[in-house]
Design an enzyme around this catalytic site. Structure first.
Site, PDB file in Angstrom:
ATOM      1  CE1 TYR A 180      -3.467  -2.654   5.577  1.00 30.47           C
ATOM      2  CE2 TYR A 180      -3.370  -0.308   5.070  1.00 30.47           C
ATOM      3  CZ  TYR A 180      -3.408  -1.625   4.648  1.00 30.47           C
ATOM      4  OH  TYR A 180      -3.376  -1.911   3.297  1.00 30.47           O
ATOM      5  CE  LYS A 195      -0.066  -4.661   2.956  1.00 28.15           C
ATOM      6  NZ  LYS A 195      -0.464  -6.013   2.422  1.00 28.15           N
ATOM      7  CB  THR A 240      -0.892  -0.004   1.268  1.00 23.15           C
ATOM      8  OG1 THR A 240      -1.497   1.281   1.412  1.00 23.15           O
ATOM      9  CG2 THR A 240      -0.098  -0.296   2.533  1.00 23.15           C
ATOM     10  CG  ASP A 241      -1.159   4.980  -0.997  1.00 28.26           C
ATOM     11  OD1 ASP A 241      -1.721   4.381  -0.057  1.00 28.26           O
ATOM     12  OD2 ASP A 241      -1.761   5.814  -1.712  1.00 28.26           O
ATOM     13  CD  GLU A 242      -3.577   3.438   4.176  1.00 24.50           C
ATOM     14  OE1 GLU A 242      -3.518   3.514   5.410  1.00 24.50           O
ATOM     15  OE2 GLU A 242      -4.628   3.216   3.559  1.00 24.50           O
TER      16      GLU A 242
HETATM   17  P1  NAD Z   1      -9.709  -7.482   2.020  1.00 21.19           P
HETATM   18  O1  NAD Z   1      -9.715  -7.168   3.485  1.00 21.19           O
HETATM   19  O2  NAD Z   1     -10.934  -7.188   1.219  1.00 21.19           O
HETATM   20  O3  NAD Z   1      -9.379  -9.024   1.794  1.00 21.19           O
HETATM   21  C1  NAD Z   1      -8.358  -9.686   2.496  1.00 21.19           C
HETATM   22  C2  NAD Z   1      -8.510 -11.174   2.213  1.00 21.19           C
HETATM   23  O4  NAD Z   1      -7.448 -11.856   2.896  1.00 21.19           O
HETATM   24  C3  NAD Z   1      -9.830 -11.763   2.737  1.00 21.19           C
HETATM   25  O5  NAD Z   1     -10.398 -12.598   1.759  1.00 21.19           O
HETATM   26  C4  NAD Z   1      -9.401 -12.562   3.974  1.00 21.19           C
HETATM   27  O6  NAD Z   1     -10.247 -13.671   4.221  1.00 21.19           O
HETATM   28  C5  NAD Z   1      -7.996 -12.983   3.576  1.00 21.19           C
HETATM   29  N1  NAD Z   1      -7.143 -13.279   4.729  1.00 21.19           N
HETATM   30  C6  NAD Z   1      -6.984 -12.511   5.846  1.00 21.19           C
HETATM   31  N2  NAD Z   1      -6.127 -13.109   6.693  1.00 21.19           N
HETATM   32  C7  NAD Z   1      -5.721 -14.274   6.105  1.00 21.19           C
HETATM   33  C8  NAD Z   1      -4.831 -15.299   6.464  1.00 21.19           C
HETATM   34  N3  NAD Z   1      -4.175 -15.279   7.643  1.00 21.19           N
HETATM   35  N4  NAD Z   1      -4.650 -16.326   5.610  1.00 21.19           N
HETATM   36  C9  NAD Z   1      -5.306 -16.363   4.430  1.00 21.19           C
HETATM   37  N5  NAD Z   1      -6.171 -15.421   4.036  1.00 21.19           N
HETATM   38  C10 NAD Z   1      -6.372 -14.382   4.854  1.00 21.19           C
HETATM   39  O7  NAD Z   1      -8.449  -6.718   1.433  1.00 21.19           O
HETATM   40  P2  NAD Z   1      -8.268  -5.997   0.022  1.00 21.19           P
HETATM   41  O8  NAD Z   1      -8.829  -4.641   0.112  1.00 21.19           O
HETATM   42  O9  NAD Z   1      -8.684  -6.916  -1.044  1.00 21.19           O
HETATM   43  O10 NAD Z   1      -6.677  -5.841   0.013  1.00 21.19           O
HETATM   44  C11 NAD Z   1      -5.843  -6.859  -0.526  1.00 21.19           C
HETATM   45  C12 NAD Z   1      -4.395  -6.458  -0.346  1.00 21.19           C
HETATM   46  O11 NAD Z   1      -4.176  -5.202  -0.974  1.00 21.19           O
HETATM   47  C13 NAD Z   1      -3.979  -6.291   1.111  1.00 21.19           C
HETATM   48  O12 NAD Z   1      -2.681  -6.813   1.265  1.00 21.19           O
HETATM   49  C14 NAD Z   1      -3.995  -4.788   1.332  1.00 21.19           C
HETATM   50  O13 NAD Z   1      -3.065  -4.404   2.316  1.00 21.19           O
HETATM   51  C15 NAD Z   1      -3.600  -4.295  -0.051  1.00 21.19           C
HETATM   52  N6  NAD Z   1      -4.098  -2.951  -0.385  1.00 21.19           N
HETATM   53  C16 NAD Z   1      -5.453  -2.684  -0.388  1.00 21.19           C
HETATM   54  C17 NAD Z   1      -5.901  -1.414  -0.737  1.00 21.19           C
HETATM   55  C18 NAD Z   1      -7.370  -1.083  -0.813  1.00 21.19           C
HETATM   56  O14 NAD Z   1      -7.714   0.060  -1.128  1.00 21.19           O
HETATM   57  N7  NAD Z   1      -8.276  -2.024  -0.555  1.00 21.19           N
HETATM   58  C19 NAD Z   1      -4.984  -0.417  -1.049  1.00 21.19           C
HETATM   59  C20 NAD Z   1      -3.628  -0.703  -0.999  1.00 21.19           C
HETATM   60  C21 NAD Z   1      -3.197  -1.988  -0.690  1.00 21.19           C
HETATM   61  P1  TYD Z   2     -10.818   4.006   3.891  1.00 22.38           P
HETATM   62  O1  TYD Z   2     -11.736   3.562   2.798  1.00 22.38           O
HETATM   63  O2  TYD Z   2     -10.977   3.428   5.252  1.00 22.38           O
HETATM   64  O3  TYD Z   2      -9.332   3.830   3.340  1.00 22.38           O
HETATM   65  P2  TYD Z   2      -7.901   4.353   3.980  1.00 22.38           P
HETATM   66  O4  TYD Z   2      -8.089   4.777   5.361  1.00 22.38           O
HETATM   67  O5  TYD Z   2      -7.087   3.129   3.862  1.00 22.38           O
HETATM   68  O6  TYD Z   2      -7.436   5.454   3.092  1.00 22.38           O
HETATM   69  O7  TYD Z   2     -10.967   5.577   4.031  1.00 22.38           O
HETATM   70  C1  TYD Z   2     -10.740   6.449   2.945  1.00 22.38           C
HETATM   71  C2  TYD Z   2     -10.817   7.858   3.489  1.00 22.38           C
HETATM   72  O8  TYD Z   2     -12.170   8.098   3.917  1.00 22.38           O
HETATM   73  C3  TYD Z   2      -9.946   8.098   4.712  1.00 22.38           C
HETATM   74  O9  TYD Z   2      -9.429   9.434   4.658  1.00 22.38           O
HETATM   75  C4  TYD Z   2     -10.901   7.959   5.883  1.00 22.38           C
HETATM   76  C5  TYD Z   2     -12.218   8.463   5.303  1.00 22.38           C
HETATM   77  N1  TYD Z   2     -13.452   7.859   5.869  1.00 22.38           N
HETATM   78  C6  TYD Z   2     -14.485   8.687   6.304  1.00 22.38           C
HETATM   79  O10 TYD Z   2     -14.401   9.928   6.230  1.00 22.38           O
HETATM   80  N2  TYD Z   2     -15.609   8.094   6.796  1.00 22.38           N
HETATM   81  C7  TYD Z   2     -15.745   6.733   6.898  1.00 22.38           C
HETATM   82  O11 TYD Z   2     -16.791   6.255   7.390  1.00 22.38           O
HETATM   83  C8  TYD Z   2     -14.684   5.902   6.433  1.00 22.38           C
HETATM   84  C9  TYD Z   2     -14.775   4.396   6.499  1.00 22.38           C
HETATM   85  C10 TYD Z   2     -13.546   6.509   5.901  1.00 22.38           C
END
Ligand code: NAD
Ligand code: TYD
Length: 352
Positions: A158, A162, A132-134
């Protein structure tokens, strides 16, 4: 054959569907099915022999070792993680366990398996780590966007977990030669995202006439990447990325949270006029502790080195996303389970 971890979650499921449609080769999908894992995301593959689903934990080293020997994957794409910042504030332990210890356990078994491979399979193998960019921390309004050389400065449990996993992945390349590639992407949106995250939460609350909770002043900025673009970016990094390198994947769509929520409300005013104007539901709530102000991605390396850039504009991607939630009521009803309701009670008791 590739092995995907976390392929029942939001991005993982979109990736598995995209992979099978675009590449056509089999996928072993190892997922623990936590609250975020939804087998319904992959319902269209139920009768497709190219999708082999295994319910299990990345920390179950016996299981991981068995799967690697049995299926001989040529790549691992590692999505499995705890992914929600707010949950990491309420309970960081699970994040350390899955994101750090889980990634370590997976790396150990992959290293053992990779050592048994003969050439050319050995040098062709890839461990693609989805991050992630975070991990880069928070930007000031005029700071340049994050590049691959921006120092790590994670601010939430989080992001810290990561970052730790990224460092382990890097070390396995540097120390053992494991051919790893790490991608750091911005906030994803699109079909099948669990409604704890901002965009699906706002769409579903707006449809149900519920408050649209905006943390703080709503001026925090995120870069939004359509999940389909992320999937093509990961495939590009897998096929063409250089081992040991990291690649930033972004959507060229920096928006404040208020801009995002207003955009969703406008689309819903047209597609679902019953509740218009939906923006009347916007409610400012207590800010998230340690809330990062701005993220932005410089994806030049993806473009110049791998020939990738996002295809979706924010407006087109958001229209597709809202449309998907409107047309997938059965998916939404199944997801609005007890677990989701408990989370809403825990996180939003202070709506003001
Ligand atoms: P998500 O929370 O929707 O899905 C995570 C999946 O991992 C789920 O299906 C869960 O059951 C599985 N999981 C959790 N713990 C596990 C374990 N111990 N063993 C096997 N499976 C397990 O997450 P997402 O949004 O699809 O994100 C996927 C990846 O991308 C993550 O690594 C996250 O850090 C990264 N990422 C997500 C975002 C975003 O905006 N969603 C942005 C940047 C990076
Ligand atoms: P989120 O989808 O939780 O992603 P991340 O925190 O990983 O960027 O949140 C996106 C942005 O929206 C973040 O600045 C937090 C804000 N946010 C709200 O303002 N209200 C909400 O209920 C949630 C879930 C997020």
């Amino acid at each position: 054959m590739i092995l995907v971890t976390g392929g029942a979650g939001f991005i993982g499921a979109n990736f598995v569907l995209d992979w099978i449609a675009a590449e056509g080769t089999p996928v072993v999908n190892l997922d623990k099915l936590t609250y975020a894992g939804n087998p319904g995301n992959l319902a269209s593959l139920t009768h497709d022999a190219r999708h082999i689903f295994v319910k299990g934990d990345i920390s179950d080293r016996t299981l991981v070792a068995k799967l690697l020997v049995q299926h001989q994957p040529e790549a691992i794409v590692h999505f499995a993680a705890e992914s929600h910042v707010d949950r990491s504030i309420h309970g960081p332990g699970e994040f350390v366990q899955t994101n750090v210890v889980g990634t370590f356990n997976l790396l150990e078994e992959v290293r053992t398996y990779w050592a048994t491979l003969a050439e050319p399979a050995k040098s062709g193998f890839r461990f693609l780590h989805v991050s992630t960019d975070e991990v880069y921390g928070s930007l000031e309004p005029t700071d340049p966007a994050f590049s691959e050389t921006t120092p790590y400065a994670p601010n939430s449990p989080y992001a810290a977990s990561k970052a730790a996993s990224d460092h382990l992945v890097r070390a396995y390349h540097h120390t053992y030669g494991l051919p790893v590639v790490t991608t750091n992407c911005s906030n994803n949106y699109g079909p099948r995202q669990f409604p704890e995250k901002l965009i699906p939460l706002v769409i579903l609350n707006a449809l149900n006439g519920k408050p649209l909770p905006i943390y703080g002043d709503g001026k925090n900025v995120r870069d939004w990447l359509y999940v389909g673009d992320h999937c093509t970016g990961i495939r590009a990094a897998l096929h063409k990325g250089r081992p040991g390198e990291t690649y930033n994947i972004g959507g060229n769509s920096e928006k404040t949270n208020l801009e995002v929520v207003h955009a969703i409300c406008c689309i819903l005013d047209t597609l679902h006029p019953a509740g218009a104007p939906h923006a009347k539901l916007i409610t400012f709530v207590k800010d998230r502790p340690g809330h990062d102000r701005r993220y932005a991605i410089d994806a030049t390396k993806m473009k110049t080195e791998l020939g990738w850039q996002p295809q979706e504009q924010f407006e087109t991607g958001m229209n597709k996303t809202v449309d998907w939630y409107l047309n997938n009521g059965a998916w939404v009803r199944r997801v609005i389970s007890g677990e989701y309701r408990r989370w809403m009670d825990l996180n939003y008791t202070t709506l003001r």
